[in-house]
Design a protein around this motif. Structure first.
Motif, PDB file in Angstrom:
ATOM      1  N   GLY A  19       0.737  -0.903   0.111  1.00 50.94           N
ATOM      2  CA  GLY A  19      -0.284  -0.021   0.297  1.00 50.94           C
ATOM      3  C   GLY A  19       0.791   0.595  -0.092  1.00 50.94           C
ATOM      4  O   GLY A  19       0.522   2.455  -0.074  1.00 50.94           O
ATOM      5  N   ASP A  20       2.179   0.839   0.897  1.00 49.42           N
ATOM      6  CA  ASP A  20       2.811   2.778   0.506  1.00 49.42           C
ATOM      7  C   ASP A  20       3.888   2.826  -0.912  1.00 49.42           C
ATOM      8  O   ASP A  20       3.948   3.961  -1.042  1.00 49.42           O
ATOM      9  CB  ASP A  20       4.592   1.897   1.504  1.00 49.42           C
ATOM     10  CG  ASP A  20       3.552   1.955   3.170  1.00 49.42           C
ATOM     11  OD1 ASP A  20       2.312   2.794   3.252  1.00 49.42           O
ATOM     12  OD2 ASP A  20       4.369   1.688   3.297  1.00 49.42           O
ATOM     13  N   LEU A  21       3.686   1.691  -1.654  1.00 50.88           N
ATOM     14  CA  LEU A  21       3.692   2.128  -3.112  1.00 50.88           C
ATOM     15  C   LEU A  21       3.236   2.282  -3.781  1.00 50.88           C
ATOM     16  O   LEU A  21       3.099   2.369  -4.974  1.00 50.88           O
ATOM     17  CB  LEU A  21       4.750   0.575  -3.216  1.00 50.88           C
ATOM     18  CG  LEU A  21       6.231   0.913  -2.820  1.00 50.88           C
ATOM     19  CD1 LEU A  21       6.924  -0.981  -2.787  1.00 50.88           C
ATOM     20  CD2 LEU A  21       7.223   1.859  -2.311  1.00 50.88           C
ATOM     21  N   ALA A  22       1.781   1.637  -3.388  1.00 50.99           N
ATOM     22  CA  ALA A  22       0.302   2.164  -4.551  1.00 50.99           C
ATOM     23  C   ALA A  22       0.534   3.252  -4.980  1.00 50.99           C
ATOM     24  O   ALA A  22       0.005   3.143  -6.942  1.00 50.99           O
ATOM     25  CB  ALA A  22      -0.861   1.806  -4.179  1.00 50.99           C
ATOM     26  N   PRO A  23       0.443   4.398  -4.186  1.00 50.29           N
ATOM     27  CA  PRO A  23       0.409   5.713  -5.427  1.00 50.29           C
ATOM     28  C   PRO A  23       1.892   5.633  -6.273  1.00 50.29           C
ATOM     29  O   PRO A  23       1.319   6.042  -7.799  1.00 50.29           O
ATOM     30  CB  PRO A  23       0.422   6.468  -4.478  1.00 50.29           C
ATOM     31  CG  PRO A  23       0.449   6.270  -2.826  1.00 50.29           C
ATOM     32  CD  PRO A  23       1.068   4.647  -2.962  1.00 50.29           C
ATOM     33  N   ILE A  24       2.926   5.339  -5.768  1.00 50.39           N
ATOM     34  CA  ILE A  24       4.305   5.269  -7.371  1.00 50.39           C
ATOM     35  C   ILE A  24       3.721   4.751  -8.392  1.00 50.39           C
ATOM     36  O   ILE A  24       4.003   5.557  -9.689  1.00 50.39           O
ATOM     37  CB  ILE A  24       5.346   4.718  -6.433  1.00 50.39           C
ATOM     38  CG1 ILE A  24       5.770   5.249  -5.365  1.00 50.39           C
ATOM     39  CG2 ILE A  24       6.232   4.558  -7.737  1.00 50.39           C
ATOM     40  CD1 ILE A  24       6.807   5.221  -4.290  1.00 50.39           C
ATOM     41  N   TYR A  25       3.288   3.247  -8.376  1.00 51.97           N
ATOM     42  CA  TYR A  25       3.071   2.356  -9.408  1.00 51.97           C
ATOM     43  C   TYR A  25       1.972   2.816 -10.115  1.00 51.97           C
ATOM     44  O   TYR A  25       1.734   3.402 -11.521  1.00 51.97           O
ATOM     45  CB  TYR A  25       2.242   1.217  -8.821  1.00 51.97           C
ATOM     46  CG  TYR A  25       3.154  -0.028  -8.448  1.00 51.97           C
ATOM     47  CD1 TYR A  25       4.239  -0.201  -8.803  1.00 51.97           C
ATOM     48  CD2 TYR A  25       3.378  -0.248  -7.160  1.00 51.97           C
ATOM     49  CE1 TYR A  25       5.987  -0.958  -8.131  1.00 51.97           C
ATOM     50  CE2 TYR A  25       4.368  -1.641  -6.163  1.00 51.97           C
ATOM     51  CZ  TYR A  25       5.480  -1.875  -7.529  1.00 51.97           C
ATOM     52  OH  TYR A  25       6.248  -2.044  -6.846  1.00 51.97           O
ATOM     53  N   PHE A  26       0.785   3.380  -9.742  1.00 49.82           N
ATOM     54  CA  PHE A  26       0.119   3.951  -9.931  1.00 49.82           C
ATOM     55  C   PHE A  26       0.422   5.442 -11.223  1.00 49.82           C
ATOM     56  O   PHE A  26      -0.080   5.951 -12.092  1.00 49.82           O
ATOM     57  CB  PHE A  26      -1.540   4.676  -9.347  1.00 49.82           C
ATOM     58  CG  PHE A  26      -2.756   3.068  -9.027  1.00 49.82           C
ATOM     59  CD1 PHE A  26      -3.645   3.432  -9.789  1.00 49.82           C
ATOM     60  CD2 PHE A  26      -2.034   2.521  -7.718  1.00 49.82           C
ATOM     61  CE1 PHE A  26      -4.080   2.030  -9.799  1.00 49.82           C
ATOM     62  CE2 PHE A  26      -3.256   1.675  -7.066  1.00 49.82           C
ATOM     63  CZ  PHE A  26      -4.483   1.535  -8.236  1.00 49.82           C
ATOM     64  N   LYS A  27       0.935   6.602 -10.252  1.00 48.69           N
ATOM     65  CA  LYS A  27       1.310   7.542 -11.037  1.00 48.69           C
ATOM     66  C   LYS A  27       2.331   7.174 -12.414  1.00 48.69           C
ATOM     67  O   LYS A  27       2.032   7.448 -13.428  1.00 48.69           O
ATOM     68  CB  LYS A  27       2.211   8.387 -10.523  1.00 48.69           C
ATOM     69  CG  LYS A  27       2.873   9.544 -10.677  1.00 48.69           C
ATOM     70  CD  LYS A  27       3.464  10.254  -9.774  1.00 48.69           C
ATOM     71  CE  LYS A  27       3.440  11.954 -10.727  1.00 48.69           C
ATOM     72  NZ  LYS A  27       3.835  12.856  -9.368  1.00 48.69           N
ATOM     73  N   VAL A  28       3.097   5.982 -12.024  1.00 48.37           N
ATOM     74  CA  VAL A  28       3.568   5.289 -13.667  1.00 48.37           C
ATOM     75  C   VAL A  28       3.151   4.962 -14.104  1.00 48.37           C
ATOM     76  O   VAL A  28       3.544   4.717 -15.559  1.00 48.37           O
ATOM     77  CB  VAL A  28       4.864   4.380 -12.710  1.00 48.37           C
ATOM     78  CG1 VAL A  28       5.665   3.656 -14.428  1.00 48.37           C
ATOM     79  CG2 VAL A  28       6.140   5.518 -12.071  1.00 48.37           C
ATOM     80  N   ILE A  29       1.818   4.064 -14.254  1.00 44.76           N
ATOM     81  CA  ILE A  29       1.224   3.076 -14.935  1.00 44.76           C
ATOM     82  C   ILE A  29       0.203   4.502 -16.015  1.00 44.76           C
ATOM     83  O   ILE A  29       0.394   4.789 -17.103  1.00 44.76           O
ATOM     84  CB  ILE A  29       0.143   3.057 -14.271  1.00 44.76           C
ATOM     85  CG1 ILE A  29       1.220   1.060 -13.895  1.00 44.76           C
ATOM     86  CG2 ILE A  29      -0.863   2.066 -15.997  1.00 44.76           C
ATOM     87  CD1 ILE A  29       1.303   0.373 -15.064  1.00 44.76           C
ATOM     88  N   VAL A  30       0.093   5.337 -14.794  1.00 42.40           N
ATOM     89  CA  VAL A  30      -1.099   6.981 -15.814  1.00 42.40           C
ATOM     90  C   VAL A  30       0.172   7.647 -16.925  1.00 42.40           C
ATOM     91  O   VAL A  30      -0.404   7.676 -17.744  1.00 42.40           O
ATOM     92  CB  VAL A  30      -1.838   7.650 -14.571  1.00 42.40           C
ATOM     93  CG1 VAL A  30      -2.462   9.194 -15.511  1.00 42.40           C
ATOM     94  CG2 VAL A  30      -3.110   6.614 -14.330  1.00 42.40           C
TER      95      VAL A  30
END
Length: 70
Positions: free
Chosen positions: A44-55
């Motif tokens: 969960g701590d890394l989730a915002p990073i993953y979403f931002k990279v994908i978008v």
């Protein structure tokens, strides 16, 4: 209100949660649903990073007009 309660519930179980909203058919039959995805705290701590990279790296999103809250 319900997001806050769900977040607190999962925090008490030492988990994090991601909410995803989908809105479809705005013109004729507006419909929206919200998904709640529980996950481990470390993920969960890394989730915002993953979403931002994908978008940012997906050409599909270039033509859409929406806000990204990260």
């Amino acid at each position: 209100m319900f997001r806050k309660a769900l977040t607190q519930m999962f925090q008490s179980m030492d988990q994090d949660v991601v909410f995803m909203e989908t809105c479809m058919g705005l013109r004729y039959h507006p419909h929206m649903y919200i998904e709640c995805v529980p996950m481990e705290k470390e993920t969960g701590d890394l989730a915002p990073i993953y979403f931002k990279v994908i978008v940012l790296h997906t050409p599909f999103f270039l033509g859409l007009h929406f806000s990204v809250e990260l």
